[in-house]
Design a protein around this motif. Structure first.
Motif, PDB file in Angstrom:
ATOM      1  N   THR A 100       0.836  -1.124  -0.013  1.00  0.00           N
ATOM      2  CA  THR A 100       0.071   0.210  -0.084  1.00  0.00           C
ATOM      3  C   THR A 100       0.836   1.111  -0.087  1.00  0.00           C
ATOM      4  O   THR A 100       1.818   1.435   0.932  1.00  0.00           O
ATOM      5  CB  THR A 100      -0.930   0.018   1.368  1.00  0.00           C
ATOM      6  N   PRO A 101       0.687   2.317  -0.828  1.00  0.00           N
ATOM      7  CA  PRO A 101       1.554   3.421  -0.829  1.00  0.00           C
ATOM      8  C   PRO A 101       1.470   4.087   0.662  1.00  0.00           C
ATOM      9  O   PRO A 101       0.424   4.343   0.983  1.00  0.00           O
ATOM     10  CB  PRO A 101       0.778   4.176  -2.231  1.00  0.00           C
ATOM     11  N   GLY A 102       2.615   4.524   0.857  1.00  0.00           N
ATOM     12  CA  GLY A 102       2.904   5.325   2.307  1.00  0.00           C
ATOM     13  C   GLY A 102       2.966   4.337   3.392  1.00  0.00           C
ATOM     14  O   GLY A 102       3.566   4.820   4.402  1.00  0.00           O
ATOM     15  N   ILE A 103       2.378   3.192   3.176  1.00  0.00           N
ATOM     16  CA  ILE A 103       2.719   2.307   4.681  1.00  0.00           C
ATOM     17  C   ILE A 103       4.176   1.661   4.697  1.00  0.00           C
ATOM     18  O   ILE A 103       4.377   1.854   6.047  1.00  0.00           O
ATOM     19  CB  ILE A 103       1.775   1.157   4.341  1.00  0.00           C
ATOM     20  N   PRO A 104       4.982   1.467   3.700  1.00  0.00           N
ATOM     21  CA  PRO A 104       6.292   1.028   3.988  1.00  0.00           C
ATOM     22  C   PRO A 104       7.142   2.205   4.618  1.00  0.00           C
ATOM     23  O   PRO A 104       7.775   1.995   5.481  1.00  0.00           O
ATOM     24  CB  PRO A 104       6.923   0.765   2.801  1.00  0.00           C
ATOM     25  N   ARG A 105       6.845   3.489   4.161  1.00  0.00           N
ATOM     26  CA  ARG A 105       7.543   4.574   5.001  1.00  0.00           C
ATOM     27  C   ARG A 105       7.013   4.831   6.413  1.00  0.00           C
ATOM     28  O   ARG A 105       7.598   5.185   7.339  1.00  0.00           O
ATOM     29  CB  ARG A 105       7.168   5.872   4.092  1.00  0.00           C
ATOM     30  N   LEU A 106       5.785   4.480   6.689  1.00  0.00           N
ATOM     31  CA  LEU A 106       5.076   4.741   7.801  1.00  0.00           C
ATOM     32  C   LEU A 106       5.901   3.726   9.006  1.00  0.00           C
ATOM     33  O   LEU A 106       6.067   3.969  10.064  1.00  0.00           O
ATOM     34  CB  LEU A 106       3.484   4.404   7.933  1.00  0.00           C
ATOM     35  N   ARG A 107       6.046   2.517   8.069  1.00  0.00           N
ATOM     36  CA  ARG A 107       6.582   1.233   8.881  1.00  0.00           C
ATOM     37  C   ARG A 107       8.175   1.643   9.377  1.00  0.00           C
ATOM     38  O   ARG A 107       8.363   1.242  10.549  1.00  0.00           O
ATOM     39  CB  ARG A 107       6.274  -0.088   8.431  1.00  0.00           C
ATOM     40  N   ARG A 108       8.716   2.318   8.608  1.00  0.00           N
ATOM     41  CA  ARG A 108      10.174   2.718   8.912  1.00  0.00           C
ATOM     42  C   ARG A 108      10.124   3.794   9.943  1.00  0.00           C
ATOM     43  O   ARG A 108      10.769   3.702  10.860  1.00  0.00           O
ATOM     44  CB  ARG A 108      10.816   3.245   7.487  1.00  0.00           C
ATOM     45  N   ARG A 109       9.014   4.755   9.989  1.00  0.00           N
ATOM     46  CA  ARG A 109       9.043   5.673  10.837  1.00  0.00           C
ATOM     47  C   ARG A 109       8.574   5.181  12.252  1.00  0.00           C
ATOM     48  O   ARG A 109       9.170   5.579  13.219  1.00  0.00           O
ATOM     49  CB  ARG A 109       7.775   6.844  10.465  1.00  0.00           C
ATOM     50  N   ALA A 110       7.730   4.360  12.387  1.00  0.00           N
ATOM     51  CA  ALA A 110       7.356   3.569  13.726  1.00  0.00           C
ATOM     52  C   ALA A 110       8.498   2.983  14.118  1.00  0.00           C
ATOM     53  O   ALA A 110       8.614   2.940  15.435  1.00  0.00           O
ATOM     54  CB  ALA A 110       6.276   2.516  13.214  1.00  0.00           C
TER      55      ALA A 110
ATOM     56  N   ILE B 213       7.675  11.035  22.533  1.00  0.00           N
ATOM     57  CA  ILE B 213       8.911  11.408  21.585  1.00  0.00           C
ATOM     58  C   ILE B 213       8.365  11.457  20.217  1.00  0.00           C
ATOM     59  O   ILE B 213       9.131  11.825  19.430  1.00  0.00           O
ATOM     60  CB  ILE B 213       9.931  10.265  21.747  1.00  0.00           C
ATOM     61  N   ALA B 214       7.052  11.218  19.967  1.00  0.00           N
ATOM     62  CA  ALA B 214       6.500  11.295  18.673  1.00  0.00           C
ATOM     63  C   ALA B 214       5.074  11.415  18.820  1.00  0.00           C
ATOM     64  O   ALA B 214       4.501  10.562  19.771  1.00  0.00           O
ATOM     65  CB  ALA B 214       6.714  10.328  17.625  1.00  0.00           C
ATOM     66  N   ASP B 215       4.155  12.375  18.078  1.00  0.00           N
ATOM     67  CA  ASP B 215       2.809  12.404  18.131  1.00  0.00           C
ATOM     68  C   ASP B 215       2.443  13.121  16.676  1.00  0.00           C
ATOM     69  O   ASP B 215       2.348  14.008  16.538  1.00  0.00           O
ATOM     70  CB  ASP B 215       2.312  13.157  19.248  1.00  0.00           C
ATOM     71  N   GLU B 216       2.335  11.910  15.690  1.00  0.00           N
ATOM     72  CA  GLU B 216       2.197  12.490  14.522  1.00  0.00           C
ATOM     73  C   GLU B 216       0.860  11.653  13.752  1.00  0.00           C
ATOM     74  O   GLU B 216       0.278  10.898  14.329  1.00  0.00           O
ATOM     75  CB  GLU B 216       3.268  11.955  13.453  1.00  0.00           C
ATOM     76  N   THR B 217       0.564  12.426  12.527  1.00  0.00           N
ATOM     77  CA  THR B 217      -0.529  11.674  11.728  1.00  0.00           C
ATOM     78  C   THR B 217       0.086  11.467  10.434  1.00  0.00           C
ATOM     79  O   THR B 217       0.903  12.265   9.952  1.00  0.00           O
ATOM     80  CB  THR B 217      -1.821  12.583  11.545  1.00  0.00           C
ATOM     81  N   HIS B 218      -0.260  10.405   9.537  1.00  0.00           N
ATOM     82  CA  HIS B 218       0.180  10.113   8.216  1.00  0.00           C
ATOM     83  C   HIS B 218      -1.043   9.526   7.511  1.00  0.00           C
ATOM     84  O   HIS B 218      -2.137   9.257   7.873  1.00  0.00           O
ATOM     85  CB  HIS B 218       1.214   8.817   8.487  1.00  0.00           C
ATOM     86  N   VAL B 219      -0.468   9.210   6.283  1.00  0.00           N
ATOM     87  CA  VAL B 219      -1.771   8.789   5.241  1.00  0.00           C
ATOM     88  C   VAL B 219      -2.765   9.441   5.261  1.00  0.00           C
ATOM     89  O   VAL B 219      -3.895   8.882   5.799  1.00  0.00           O
ATOM     90  CB  VAL B 219      -1.914   7.098   5.535  1.00  0.00           C
ATOM     91  N   PHE B 220      -3.127  10.928   4.831  1.00  0.00           N
ATOM     92  CA  PHE B 220      -3.913  11.709   4.723  1.00  0.00           C
ATOM     93  C   PHE B 220      -4.731  11.913   6.002  1.00  0.00           C
ATOM     94  O   PHE B 220      -6.055  12.088   6.166  1.00  0.00           O
ATOM     95  CB  PHE B 220      -5.251  11.237   3.758  1.00  0.00           C
ATOM     96  N   GLY B 221      -4.067  11.794   6.904  1.00  0.00           N
ATOM     97  CA  GLY B 221      -4.462  12.058   8.549  1.00  0.00           C
ATOM     98  C   GLY B 221      -5.143  10.852   9.130  1.00  0.00           C
ATOM     99  O   GLY B 221      -5.682  10.846  10.098  1.00  0.00           O
ATOM    100  N   VAL B 222      -5.204   9.842   8.531  1.00  0.00           N
ATOM    101  CA  VAL B 222      -6.170   8.409   8.988  1.00  0.00           C
ATOM    102  C   VAL B 222      -5.044   7.840   9.893  1.00  0.00           C
ATOM    103  O   VAL B 222      -5.635   7.118  10.864  1.00  0.00           O
ATOM    104  CB  VAL B 222      -6.544   7.652   7.751  1.00  0.00           C
ATOM    105  N   VAL B 223      -3.690   7.516   9.751  1.00  0.00           N
ATOM    106  CA  VAL B 223      -2.885   6.995  10.676  1.00  0.00           C
ATOM    107  C   VAL B 223      -2.100   7.730  11.617  1.00  0.00           C
ATOM    108  O   VAL B 223      -1.718   8.716  11.389  1.00  0.00           O
ATOM    109  CB  VAL B 223      -1.680   6.077   9.808  1.00  0.00           C
ATOM    110  N   ARG B 224      -2.358   7.432  13.089  1.00  0.00           N
ATOM    111  CA  ARG B 224      -1.737   8.042  14.098  1.00  0.00           C
ATOM    112  C   ARG B 224      -0.703   7.313  14.809  1.00  0.00           C
ATOM    113  O   ARG B 224      -0.769   5.970  14.971  1.00  0.00           O
ATOM    114  CB  ARG B 224      -3.188   8.323  15.108  1.00  0.00           C
ATOM    115  N   LEU B 225       0.409   7.981  14.887  1.00  0.00           N
ATOM    116  CA  LEU B 225       1.468   7.427  15.390  1.00  0.00           C
ATOM    117  C   LEU B 225       2.025   8.337  16.807  1.00  0.00           C
ATOM    118  O   LEU B 225       2.165   9.532  16.758  1.00  0.00           O
ATOM    119  CB  LEU B 225       2.608   7.436  14.336  1.00  0.00           C
TER     120      LEU B 225
END
Length: 231
Positions: free
Chosen positions: A24-34, A213-225
């Motif tokens: 899924t586009p954007g998900i590999p980048r999110l996993r690396r960020r997590a 240490i991190a409080d972010e949103t990703h993937v059009f604001g749908v994913v919260r980290l």
């Protein structure tokens, strides 16, 4: 963590889930960020609760190096089989069958190694929405890593962005289709609202227990980290 219905559901869709989890586009980048938010050092021990098909495990292994230890915990055997295939080349990445609310840490486990030492970090992605008491699970994870340890959550929930209406409409459809049993046309309460409440509770509890240490949103604001160093 899951009923037999949930195990059958995720087992049946293991191949499709694996494809979505990795492509899924954007998900590999999110996993690396997590993985980065776990603030791991070489030689650390990290546990992923609800590791699924193991998409995060190579990123965690990059962080701890060959001298560290990566443990993936999940309850669905077909999903774990995929995770084992994807991590077979690493002798320090272990996948074990267990419940994220009662992880096989510090006790004998027939399906994999026992972690007797300290756990430096816990990662849980797209998991808390499946738990009956997500805030309680976060408390348990924080207690497991102890003061100075890190806990990182990444979960999908409704977007608060200005462009949210079409994004949330698509999100609601995905939630319904991915909520077993998928044959139901009506629910007593909307699955996406129930999911939002669980994600809100889990992330709020982590913020209460830690110095963020991190409080972010990703993937059009749908994913919260949210990542925290436990106090």
């Amino acid at each position: 963590m899951g009923s037999e219905t949930a195990q059958e559901f995720y087992g049946r869709w293991a191949s499709l889930y694996d494809l979505i989890a990795r492509r899924t586009p954007g998900i590999p980048r999110l996993r690396r960020r997590a993985a980065a938010a776990c603030r791991l050092d070489r030689g650390d021990t990290v546990v992923e609760m609800g590791c699924g098909t193991g998409a995060n495990l190579p990123y965690l292994r990059e962080r701890v190096g060959p001298e560290g230890t990566v443990i993936g915990v999940d309850f669905t055997r077909p999903v774990l089989d995929r995770a084992r295939e994807h991590t077979a080349e690493y002798d320090n990445v272990h996948v074990v069958r267990g419940d994220a609310t009662r992880p096989p840490i510090g006790r004998a486990n027939a399906d994999g190694p026992t972690v007797d030492g300290s756990v430096d970090a816990i990662l849980a992605t797209f998991v808390v929405g499946m738990l009956a008491d997500p805030a309680g699970a976060v408390d348990d994870w924080c207690d497991l890593v102890g003061p100075g340890g890190r806990v990182v959550l990444a979960n999908a929930a409704s977007s608060d962005a200005w462009y949210a209406p079409p994004v949330n409409a698509a999100f609601r459809a995905i939630v319904v289709l991915s909520t077993p049993p998928t044959t139901k046309l009506r629910y007593e309460d909307d699955p996406h609202r129930r999911l939002d409440a669980k994600v809100d509770a889990a992330h709020a509890r982590l913020r209460d227990r830690s110095a963020a240490i991190a409080d972010e949103t990703h993937v059009f604001g749908v994913v919260r980290l949210t990542g925290g160093r436990i106090e």
